[in-house]
Design a protein around this motif. Structure first.
Motif, PDB file in Angstrom:
ATOM      1  N   ASN A  56      10.906   8.961  -1.268  1.00  0.00           N
ATOM      2  CA  ASN A  56       9.446   8.806  -1.413  1.00  0.00           C
ATOM      3  C   ASN A  56       8.847   7.993  -0.269  1.00  0.00           C
ATOM      4  O   ASN A  56       7.969   7.154  -0.481  1.00  0.00           O
ATOM      5  CB  ASN A  56       9.116   8.155  -2.753  1.00  0.00           C
ATOM      6  N   GLY A  57       9.327   8.266   0.939  1.00  0.00           N
ATOM      7  CA  GLY A  57       8.822   7.591   2.119  1.00  0.00           C
ATOM      8  C   GLY A  57       9.600   6.362   2.527  1.00  0.00           C
ATOM      9  O   GLY A  57       9.288   5.734   3.545  1.00  0.00           O
TER      10      GLY A  57
ATOM     11  N   LEU B  89      15.187  -2.688   1.618  1.00  0.00           N
ATOM     12  CA  LEU B  89      14.239  -1.668   1.174  1.00  0.00           C
ATOM     13  C   LEU B  89      13.190  -1.506   2.263  1.00  0.00           C
ATOM     14  O   LEU B  89      12.363  -2.396   2.483  1.00  0.00           O
ATOM     15  CB  LEU B  89      13.592  -2.092  -0.146  1.00  0.00           C
ATOM     16  N   VAL B  90      13.206  -0.382   2.953  1.00  0.00           N
ATOM     17  CA  VAL B  90      12.429  -0.197   4.180  1.00  0.00           C
ATOM     18  C   VAL B  90      11.380   0.906   4.005  1.00  0.00           C
ATOM     19  O   VAL B  90      11.704   2.042   3.648  1.00  0.00           O
ATOM     20  CB  VAL B  90      13.360   0.152   5.357  1.00  0.00           C
ATOM     21  N   ARG B  91      10.131   0.549   4.274  1.00  0.00           N
ATOM     22  CA  ARG B  91       9.023   1.510   4.202  1.00  0.00           C
ATOM     23  C   ARG B  91       8.815   2.144   5.575  1.00  0.00           C
ATOM     24  O   ARG B  91       8.568   1.466   6.560  1.00  0.00           O
ATOM     25  CB  ARG B  91       7.749   0.801   3.753  1.00  0.00           C
ATOM     26  N   ASN B  92       8.860   3.464   5.619  1.00  0.00           N
ATOM     27  CA  ASN B  92       8.668   4.198   6.858  1.00  0.00           C
ATOM     28  C   ASN B  92       7.224   4.702   6.935  1.00  0.00           C
ATOM     29  O   ASN B  92       6.438   4.504   6.005  1.00  0.00           O
ATOM     30  CB  ASN B  92       9.662   5.371   6.925  1.00  0.00           C
ATOM     31  N   SER B  93       6.883   5.378   8.015  1.00  0.00           N
ATOM     32  CA  SER B  93       5.520   5.887   8.213  1.00  0.00           C
ATOM     33  C   SER B  93       5.545   7.375   8.547  1.00  0.00           C
ATOM     34  O   SER B  93       4.810   7.848   9.419  1.00  0.00           O
ATOM     35  CB  SER B  93       4.811   5.098   9.326  1.00  0.00           C
ATOM     36  N   TRP B  94       6.408   8.125   7.823  1.00  0.00           N
ATOM     37  CA  TRP B  94       6.520   9.571   8.019  1.00  0.00           C
ATOM     38  C   TRP B  94       6.081  10.341   6.777  1.00  0.00           C
ATOM     39  O   TRP B  94       6.475  11.491   6.576  1.00  0.00           O
ATOM     40  CB  TRP B  94       7.959   9.949   8.389  1.00  0.00           C
ATOM     41  N   GLY B  95       5.266   9.709   5.931  1.00  0.00           N
ATOM     42  CA  GLY B  95       4.788  10.366   4.732  1.00  0.00           C
ATOM     43  C   GLY B  95       5.732  10.178   3.558  1.00  0.00           C
ATOM     44  O   GLY B  95       6.903   9.829   3.722  1.00  0.00           O
ATOM     45  N   GLU B  96       5.232  10.436   2.364  1.00  0.00           N
ATOM     46  CA  GLU B  96       6.002  10.175   1.143  1.00  0.00           C
ATOM     47  C   GLU B  96       7.047  11.247   0.849  1.00  0.00           C
ATOM     48  O   GLU B  96       7.862  11.081  -0.067  1.00  0.00           O
ATOM     49  CB  GLU B  96       5.049  10.067  -0.047  1.00  0.00           C
TER      50      GLU B  96
ATOM     51  N   ASN C 229       0.833  -1.207   0.000  1.00  0.00           N
ATOM     52  CA  ASN C 229       0.000   0.000   0.000  1.00  0.00           C
ATOM     53  C   ASN C 229       0.867   1.256   0.000  1.00  0.00           C
ATOM     54  O   ASN C 229       2.057   1.198   0.332  1.00  0.00           O
ATOM     55  CB  ASN C 229      -0.915   0.006   1.226  1.00  0.00           C
ATOM     56  N   PRO C 230       0.305   2.400  -0.353  1.00  0.00           N
ATOM     57  CA  PRO C 230       1.066   3.657  -0.314  1.00  0.00           C
ATOM     58  C   PRO C 230       1.609   3.950   1.085  1.00  0.00           C
ATOM     59  O   PRO C 230       1.059   3.502   2.093  1.00  0.00           O
ATOM     60  CB  PRO C 230       0.033   4.703  -0.744  1.00  0.00           C
ATOM     61  N   VAL C 231       2.670   4.737   1.120  1.00  0.00           N
ATOM     62  CA  VAL C 231       3.276   5.147   2.387  1.00  0.00           C
ATOM     63  C   VAL C 231       2.274   5.976   3.190  1.00  0.00           C
ATOM     64  O   VAL C 231       1.599   6.854   2.651  1.00  0.00           O
ATOM     65  CB  VAL C 231       4.556   5.965   2.129  1.00  0.00           C
ATOM     66  N   LYS C 232       2.179   5.685   4.481  1.00  0.00           N
ATOM     67  CA  LYS C 232       1.278   6.421   5.377  1.00  0.00           C
ATOM     68  C   LYS C 232       2.078   7.364   6.270  1.00  0.00           C
ATOM     69  O   LYS C 232       3.312   7.390   6.232  1.00  0.00           O
ATOM     70  CB  LYS C 232       0.456   5.439   6.216  1.00  0.00           C
ATOM     71  N   ASN C 233       1.355   8.133   7.092  1.00  0.00           N
ATOM     72  CA  ASN C 233       2.009   9.124   7.944  1.00  0.00           C
ATOM     73  C   ASN C 233       1.455   9.034   9.366  1.00  0.00           C
ATOM     74  O   ASN C 233       0.269   9.276   9.594  1.00  0.00           O
ATOM     75  CB  ASN C 233       1.781  10.527   7.383  1.00  0.00           C
ATOM     76  N   GLN C 234       2.305   8.681  10.321  1.00  0.00           N
ATOM     77  CA  GLN C 234       1.885   8.541  11.710  1.00  0.00           C
ATOM     78  C   GLN C 234       1.702   9.878  12.411  1.00  0.00           C
ATOM     79  O   GLN C 234       1.131   9.933  13.517  1.00  0.00           O
ATOM     80  CB  GLN C 234       2.901   7.712  12.485  1.00  0.00           C
ATOM     81  N   GLY C 235       2.192  10.972  11.821  1.00  0.00           N
ATOM     82  CA  GLY C 235       2.074  12.281  12.451  1.00  0.00           C
ATOM     83  C   GLY C 235       2.919  12.385  13.707  1.00  0.00           C
ATOM     84  O   GLY C 235       3.988  11.786  13.812  1.00  0.00           O
ATOM     85  N   SER C 236       2.432  13.132  14.685  1.00  0.00           N
ATOM     86  CA  SER C 236       3.194  13.354  15.919  1.00  0.00           C
ATOM     87  C   SER C 236       2.855  12.348  17.012  1.00  0.00           C
ATOM     88  O   SER C 236       3.151  12.558  18.184  1.00  0.00           O
ATOM     89  CB  SER C 236       2.945  14.776  16.434  1.00  0.00           C
ATOM     90  N   CYS C 237       2.230  11.247  16.634  1.00  0.00           N
ATOM     91  CA  CYS C 237       1.922  10.146  17.548  1.00  0.00           C
ATOM     92  C   CYS C 237       2.979   9.055  17.355  1.00  0.00           C
ATOM     93  O   CYS C 237       3.257   8.664  16.222  1.00  0.00           O
ATOM     94  CB  CYS C 237       0.526   9.613  17.224  1.00  0.00           C
ATOM     95  N   ALA C 238       3.572   8.574  18.436  1.00  0.00           N
ATOM     96  CA  ALA C 238       4.615   7.537  18.343  1.00  0.00           C
ATOM     97  C   ALA C 238       3.984   6.160  18.148  1.00  0.00           C
ATOM     98  O   ALA C 238       4.138   5.254  18.959  1.00  0.00           O
ATOM     99  CB  ALA C 238       5.493   7.561  19.586  1.00  0.00           C
ATOM    100  N   SER C 239       3.272   6.028  17.045  1.00  0.00           N
ATOM    101  CA  SER C 239       2.519   4.801  16.736  1.00  0.00           C
ATOM    102  C   SER C 239       3.174   4.004  15.614  1.00  0.00           C
ATOM    103  O   SER C 239       2.499   3.234  14.932  1.00  0.00           O
ATOM    104  CB  SER C 239       1.093   5.168  16.338  1.00  0.00           C
ATOM    105  N   CYS C 240       4.462   4.177  15.412  1.00  0.00           N
ATOM    106  CA  CYS C 240       5.178   3.460  14.351  1.00  0.00           C
ATOM    107  C   CYS C 240       4.929   1.956  14.426  1.00  0.00           C
ATOM    108  O   CYS C 240       4.831   1.269  13.403  1.00  0.00           O
ATOM    109  CB  CYS C 240       6.668   3.745  14.426  1.00  0.00           C
ATOM    110  N   TRP C 241       4.841   1.433  15.643  1.00  0.00           N
ATOM    111  CA  TRP C 241       4.623  -0.004  15.857  1.00  0.00           C
ATOM    112  C   TRP C 241       3.318  -0.471  15.216  1.00  0.00           C
ATOM    113  O   TRP C 241       3.247  -1.568  14.658  1.00  0.00           O
ATOM    114  CB  TRP C 241       4.609  -0.307  17.362  1.00  0.00           C
ATOM    115  N   ALA C 242       2.268   0.370  15.273  1.00  0.00           N
ATOM    116  CA  ALA C 242       0.982   0.027  14.660  1.00  0.00           C
ATOM    117  C   ALA C 242       1.082   0.060  13.142  1.00  0.00           C
ATOM    118  O   ALA C 242       0.537  -0.810  12.447  1.00  0.00           O
ATOM    119  CB  ALA C 242      -0.104   0.989  15.142  1.00  0.00           C
TER     120      ALA C 242
END
Length: 332
Positions: free
Chosen positions: A308-309, A296-303, A129-142
């Motif tokens: 590109n994320g 190749l690692v997908r992060n959750s801080w937006g694209e 799926n496209p890269v998502k953005n966790q925002g200012s919540c430390a929810s990377c684990w989710a």
């Protein structure tokens, strides 16, 4: 002689003024691009000073990168007005390794690693799926747990689904999973919940809010179920590569303290620790002509962060940043 000294002083003053103006212009462009606003002039001046110091660090590093002395490039991003301490507090999480083994159903440890492809990218198969953005919540684990589950759901059913990180943030706090919502947690406990609960809601029914809230799970809006949680043999990068190639995207936790300045290339930092503070998803692996073997690692801080994320992290370098220490995936 005095005239020469005066000229040199004037040149230095002009250069310093010019550099100051350039940095101020770069800061204004940074604020505009990342929609930054500050509470007052004092706070803005403080952020400018931090930005200038970070920019100096970035420029110094990139001179070494251009000279072939570094494997990755740094750049200005949405975190460039933060100190390293603020960055860690905002988006990284406190993870206790003692909690990382709870609820494992099987250990993945193949006896042979032959005939693995030289490179893998699950995006090519439509499984990511496209890269998502966790925002200012430390929810990377989710996001890490959901990212892996969404892909395994697709690999199993050929159906793309977007699942609810907020469901995990709200419903795995306290007994028996003890995640801490926007204050941190483990993907393993998130997947334990999905298994034990009989499913996870879709993101459309239970959208992401980026803050802790009450659990509102609804069994009539299940997006996916799992039957087991599989752990990759801890610290074994060969087993991890086999799992990525043969099973699909894998949830991992890493030391991400150096992610703040990353822009592109293969992050190869021998001083990267084995203490993990961020969780992400491995979507593949390969080899770069400059940086060598990478994950190749997908992060959750937006694209708009990194590539590109994504970030490419060093592979086959003694489990750098603990990338193979806490690797798991769901059995759908």
């Amino acid at each position: 002689m005095k005239a020469v000294i005066l000229v040199l002083v004037l040149v230095a003053v002009v250069q310093a003024t010019s550099l100051k103006d350039i940095l101020k212009a770069e800061f204004n462009a940074f604020k505009l691009k990342h929609h930054k606003t500050y509470q007052d002039a004092s706070e803005e001046f403080k952020r400018l000073q931090i930005f200038v110091e970070n920019k100096k660090l970035i420029d110094t590093h990139n001179k070494r990168y251009v000279a072939g002395e570094e494997s990755y490039e740094m750049g200005v991003n949405k975190f460039s007005d933060m100190t390293p301490e603020e960055f860690k507090t905002l988006v990284l999480t406190n993870l206790n390794p003692a909690d990382s083994q709870e609820g494992i159903d099987y250990i993945y440890n193949p006896s042979s690693y032959v005939n693995l492809p030289s490179s893998v990218d699950w995006r090519d198969w439509g499984a990511v799926n496209p890269v998502k953005n966790q925002g200012s919540c430390a929810s990377c684990w989710a996001f890490s747990a959901v990212g892996s589950l969404e892909s395994h759901h697709f690999i199993t059913s050929y159906q793309r689904v977007s699942l609810s990180e907020q469901n995990l943030v709200d419903c795995t706090r306290g007994y028996p999973y003890y995640n801490q919502g926007c204050s941190g947690g483990w993907p393993i406990e998130a997947l334990n919940y999905v298994r034990d609960n009989g499913g996870i809601n879709t993101a459309s029914y239970y959208p992401y809010e980026g803050q802790d809230n009450t659990c509102r799970y609804n069994k009539n809006n299940i997006g996916s179920k799992i039957s087991a949680v599989i752990q990759i043999a801890s610290g074994n990068e060969a087993a991890l590569a086999s799992a990525v190639a043969n099973k699909g995207p894998i949830s991992v936790c890493v030391d991400a303290s150096l992610f703040q300045y990353y822009q592109s290339g293969v992050l190869n930092e021998p001083l990267c620790s084995q203490s993990v503070d961020h969780c992400v998803v491995i979507d593949g692996y390969g080899t770069d002509s400059v940086g060598g073997d990478y994950w190749l690692v997908r992060n959750s801080w937006g694209e708009y962060w990194g590539e590109n994320g994504y970030i490419r992290m060093a592979r086959n370098r003694n489990n750098q940043c603990a990338i193979a220490s806490y690797a798991i995936y769901p059995l759908v």
